[in-house]
Design a protein around this motif. Structure first.
Motif, short mmCIF file in Angstrom:
data_model
loop_
_atom_site.label_atom_id
_atom_site.label_comp_id
_atom_site.label_asym_id
_atom_site.label_seq_id
_atom_site.Cartn_x
_atom_site.Cartn_y
_atom_site.Cartn_z
N VAL A 74 0.86 -1.19 0.00
CA VAL A 74 0.00 0.00 0.00
C VAL A 74 0.89 1.24 0.00
N TYR A 75 0.86 1.98 -1.10
CA TYR A 75 1.66 3.20 -1.24
C TYR A 75 0.77 4.41 -0.96
N GLY A 76 1.27 5.32 -0.14
CA GLY A 76 0.51 6.52 0.19
C GLY A 76 1.22 7.77 -0.27
N CYS A 77 0.42 8.73 -0.78
CA CYS A 77 0.98 10.02 -1.19
C CYS A 77 0.19 11.12 -0.50
N THR A 78 0.88 11.98 0.21
CA THR A 78 0.26 13.11 0.89
C THR A 78 0.75 14.40 0.24
N ALA A 79 -0.23 15.24 -0.16
CA ALA A 79 0.09 16.50 -0.82
C ALA A 79 -0.60 17.65 -0.09
N PRO A 80 0.00 18.84 -0.07
CA PRO A 80 -0.61 19.97 0.61
C PRO A 80 -1.98 20.31 0.00
N PRO A 81 -2.99 20.76 0.80
CA PRO A 81 -2.79 20.96 2.26
C PRO A 81 -2.89 19.65 3.04
N ARG A 82 -3.93 18.83 2.78
CA ARG A 82 -4.04 17.55 3.50
C ARG A 82 -4.67 16.51 2.60
N ASN A 83 -4.32 16.52 1.34
CA ASN A 83 -4.87 15.55 0.39
C ASN A 83 -4.04 14.28 0.42
#
Length: 243
Positions: free
Chosen positions: A89-98
């Motif tokens: 399971v790969y996770g990507c977090t992008a600003p602001p909280r996506n």
């Protein structure tokens, strides 16, 4: 492992319903292919990726890059020469909280030969239990198939006409994604490899060279006088009107 997979699937479903800021995706790829996992909400461009952070299996630490694994200018995660152990399971977090969660599953196919029998195996590595089955042998007699979650096989005698004909284009492994309901179809095709314009990485060249020296492109199993050879990869589109 089965219980964990079902719990993971339930959690993914709940996340879809309860958190609009979390996007759940699924990717199914063949081993030794390249996988591109997109981060839809990230800001990328000619100046490079800005602010996106990739993780693996909910680890608090950012994903480390390597020769095979790196983040592109568009913030996508590129995994070259995918191996079974890359499933997860790969996770990507992008600003602001996506946040985006991508479940990567890896498909492997081998042809195992003994003195009298041939067995084609198709397996899926990763956190989700996709349904797997071989198709193309429905009208044949004395052909034995077995299918389940993650794994399917088909066996026949080396004297069987289907083995003599070597009609590879009919030997198809179907993998149904239990997140998207999409069906992926892979052809076992060692005789007619798919040509590519990409240049193999140095790591892949090294692995291929070592493979030729050690086992002549084959792996021996614990079964006596049995050798398994990986097939070249090719995925074909599915006519969803018939699925």
């Amino acid at each position: 492992m089965a219980a964990f997979s079902w719990i993971l699937l339930v959690l993914l479903t709940l996340l879809k319903r309860s958190a609009a800021s979390v996007q759940i995706l699924s990717a199914v790829v063949r081993d030794a292919d390249d996988a591109v996992l997109e981060c839809p909400h990230a800001a990328g461009g000619t100046a490079g990726c800005r602010g996106a952070v990739w993780t693996l299996n909910n680890s608090p630490e950012p994903l480390t890059t390597s020769e095979r694994r790196n983040v592109t200018a568009s913030c996508s995660l590129l995994i070259k020469d995918v191996m079974a152990q890359d499933g997860g399971v790969y996770g990507c977090t992008a600003p602001p909280r996506n946040r985006t969660q991508i479940v990567l599953s890896v498909v492997s196919m081998v042809e195992c030969k003994s003195h009298r029998f041939v067995t084609l195996e198709c397996s899926v590595s990763g956190e989700l239990e996709h349904q797997v089955e071989w198709q193309g042998f429905e009208r044949e007699v004395d052909v034995f198939t077995s299918q389940s979650l993650r794994f399917a096989s088909v066996s026949f005698s080396t004297a069987h006409p289907v083995h003599a004909a070597r009609t590879y284009e009919l030997w198809r492994c179907h993998v149904r994604d239990n997140v998207t309901a999409r069906e992926h179809v892979f052809i076992y095709n060692p005789k007619y490899p798919v040509t590519t314009t990409t240049t193999p990485s140095e790591e892949k060249k090294k692995r291929l060279a070592e493979q030729k020296v050690v086992d002549t492109s084959a792996r021996f199993t614990q079964a006596a006088n049995q050798v398994c050879v990986s097939g070249d990869r090719q995925e074909v589109p599915v006519n969803y009107e018939n699925v």
